[in-house]
Design a protein around this motif. Structure first.
Motif, mmCIF file in Angstrom:
data_model
loop_
_atom_site.group_PDB
_atom_site.id
_atom_site.type_symbol
_atom_site.label_atom_id
_atom_site.label_comp_id
_atom_site.label_asym_id
_atom_site.label_seq_id
_atom_site.Cartn_x
_atom_site.Cartn_y
_atom_site.Cartn_z
ATOM 1 N N ALA A 130 -14.940 -51.285 -4.728
ATOM 2 C CA ALA A 130 -15.731 -50.660 -5.780
ATOM 3 C C ALA A 130 -15.371 -51.236 -7.145
ATOM 4 O O ALA A 130 -16.245 -51.516 -7.965
ATOM 5 N N ALA A 131 -14.075 -51.421 -7.403
ATOM 6 C CA ALA A 131 -13.643 -51.977 -8.685
ATOM 7 C C ALA A 131 -14.141 -53.398 -8.863
ATOM 8 O O ALA A 131 -14.560 -53.797 -9.948
ATOM 9 N N ALA A 132 -14.108 -54.177 -7.777
ATOM 10 C CA ALA A 132 -14.589 -55.548 -7.847
ATOM 11 C C ALA A 132 -16.080 -55.596 -8.137
ATOM 12 O O ALA A 132 -16.584 -56.562 -8.708
ATOM 13 N N SER A 133 -16.792 -54.541 -7.738
ATOM 14 C CA SER A 133 -18.226 -54.461 -7.987
ATOM 15 C C SER A 133 -18.537 -53.890 -9.363
ATOM 16 O O SER A 133 -19.704 -53.778 -9.725
ATOM 17 N N GLY A 134 -17.504 -53.477 -10.097
ATOM 18 C CA GLY A 134 -17.706 -52.903 -11.415
ATOM 19 C C GLY A 134 -17.929 -51.408 -11.401
ATOM 20 O O GLY A 134 -18.240 -50.809 -12.440
ATOM 21 N N ASP A 135 -17.777 -50.779 -10.231
ATOM 22 C CA ASP A 135 -17.970 -49.336 -10.126
ATOM 23 C C ASP A 135 -16.622 -48.640 -10.259
ATOM 24 O O ASP A 135 -16.039 -48.160 -9.280
ATOM 25 N N ASP A 136 -16.118 -48.595 -11.490
ATOM 26 C CA ASP A 136 -14.789 -48.031 -11.724
ATOM 27 C C ASP A 136 -14.725 -46.542 -11.433
ATOM 28 O O ASP A 136 -13.677 -46.024 -11.043
ATOM 29 N N GLU A 137 -15.815 -45.829 -11.641
ATOM 30 C CA GLU A 137 -15.810 -44.382 -11.390
ATOM 31 C C GLU A 137 -15.581 -44.087 -9.911
ATOM 32 O O GLU A 137 -14.821 -43.183 -9.558
ATOM 33 N N THR A 138 -16.257 -44.842 -9.042
ATOM 34 C CA THR A 138 -16.008 -44.671 -7.613
ATOM 35 C C THR A 138 -14.593 -45.108 -7.258
ATOM 36 O O THR A 138 -13.901 -44.445 -6.481
ATOM 37 N N ALA A 139 -14.144 -46.206 -7.840
ATOM 38 C CA ALA A 139 -12.814 -46.735 -7.528
ATOM 39 C C ALA A 139 -11.726 -45.721 -7.836
ATOM 40 O O ALA A 139 -10.840 -45.480 -7.005
ATOM 41 N N ILE A 140 -11.771 -45.110 -9.011
ATOM 42 C CA ILE A 140 -10.695 -44.187 -9.388
ATOM 43 C C ILE A 140 -10.726 -42.934 -8.522
ATOM 44 O O ILE A 140 -9.674 -42.384 -8.165
ATOM 45 N N LEU A 146 -15.995 -39.921 2.159
ATOM 46 C CA LEU A 146 -16.694 -40.879 3.013
ATOM 47 C C LEU A 146 -18.075 -41.192 2.458
ATOM 48 O O LEU A 146 -18.506 -42.346 2.431
ATOM 49 N N HIS A 147 -18.775 -40.161 2.003
ATOM 50 C CA HIS A 147 -20.101 -40.377 1.422
ATOM 51 C C HIS A 147 -19.994 -41.276 0.198
ATOM 52 O O HIS A 147 -20.816 -42.179 0.002
ATOM 53 N N ARG A 148 -18.980 -41.012 -0.621
ATOM 54 C CA ARG A 148 -18.798 -41.827 -1.823
ATOM 55 C C ARG A 148 -18.531 -43.283 -1.445
ATOM 56 O O ARG A 148 -19.069 -44.205 -2.052
ATOM 57 N N ALA A 149 -17.689 -43.479 -0.443
ATOM 58 C CA ALA A 149 -17.326 -44.838 -0.049
ATOM 59 C C ALA A 149 -18.475 -45.564 0.644
ATOM 60 O O ALA A 149 -18.728 -46.738 0.384
ATOM 61 N N LEU A 150 -19.183 -44.867 1.514
ATOM 62 C CA LEU A 150 -20.210 -45.511 2.324
ATOM 63 C C LEU A 150 -21.565 -45.586 1.635
ATOM 64 O O LEU A 150 -22.327 -46.524 1.850
ATOM 65 N N GLY A 151 -21.846 -44.612 0.784
ATOM 66 C CA GLY A 151 -23.201 -44.511 0.275
ATOM 67 C C GLY A 151 -23.430 -44.897 -1.154
ATOM 68 O O GLY A 151 -24.578 -45.048 -1.578
#
Length: 204
Positions: A120-130, A187-192
């Protein structure tokens, strides 16, 4: 040997350990050794050797229908393939999450979420990453399963990256929300909700 920079010696020792663990039927130990051995092979420039080792271990797990082991080796494949082929790497990562969600040791599931946070961080989605990183941390605390030295290092490095890139209030809010996530929500956050994978991962 690894700390002293002698990768050939470290690999030889781990190879001996792997043979002994397989002879003793210590499946869980085999998986941990394979993860370390594949990492050392990759660091030494033997990426194909690392992939062959993981695939061989996955094939053995399939033969005995050990779904937890299949899930773990699928995660290892994702780690090693995502830099060269992000689409295949992401496919393996999603498969690993689905397999590990109900069968894995909590520590291995936490490792999977930590890797999802890296993606997620590599994709620029820091909110999901944290949020995923905080969830993985709470999972480890709840089950008293610390990561390996390498896993702890990767998590610390990712957290440092997010601290630099995120505003403090947003980061702290994300950490609170991540710690409060239920497994299905994580899981939803990670997968979706991943944005498309970037070609470059967060540096290991």
């Amino acid at each position: 040997a690894d700390v002293q920079g002698d990768l050939p010696a470290a690999r030889a020792l781990l190879q001996d350990a792997l043979e002994s663990a397989r002879a003793a039927g210590a499946r869980s130990l085999v998986l941990e050794i394979v993860a370390q051995l594949a990492e050392l092979a990759s660091r030494g420039g033997f990426e194909l050797e690392a992939l062959d080792l993981i695939r061989d271990t996955a094939a053995r797990a399939h033969e005995v229908e050990d779904e937890a082991a299949v899930g773990w080796t699928t995660l290892l494949l994702a780690r090693h393939e995502i830099g060269g082929d992000p689409i295949v790497g992401r496919m393996h990562l999603r498969d690993a999450l689905e397999r590990l969600r109900s069968r894995a040791h909590p520590g291995r599931l936490a490792t999977c979420f930590e890797f999802c946070a890296e993606v997620a961080a590599a994709s620029g989605d820091d909110e999901t990453a944290i949020r995923l990183l905080a969830f993985a941390s709470s999972l480890r605390r709840a089950h008293k399963v610390a990561g390996t030295t390498n896993e702890r290092r990767r998590a610390m490095e990712l957290r440092a990256i997010l601290e630099r890139r995120m505003e403090r209030s947003a980061r702290e809010r994300g950490e609170r929300e991540g710690r409060a996530l239920a497994l299905d929500a994580a899981l939803h956050r990670a997968l979706g909700e991943f944005t498309p994978l970037a070609d470059a991962m967060v540096p290991a």
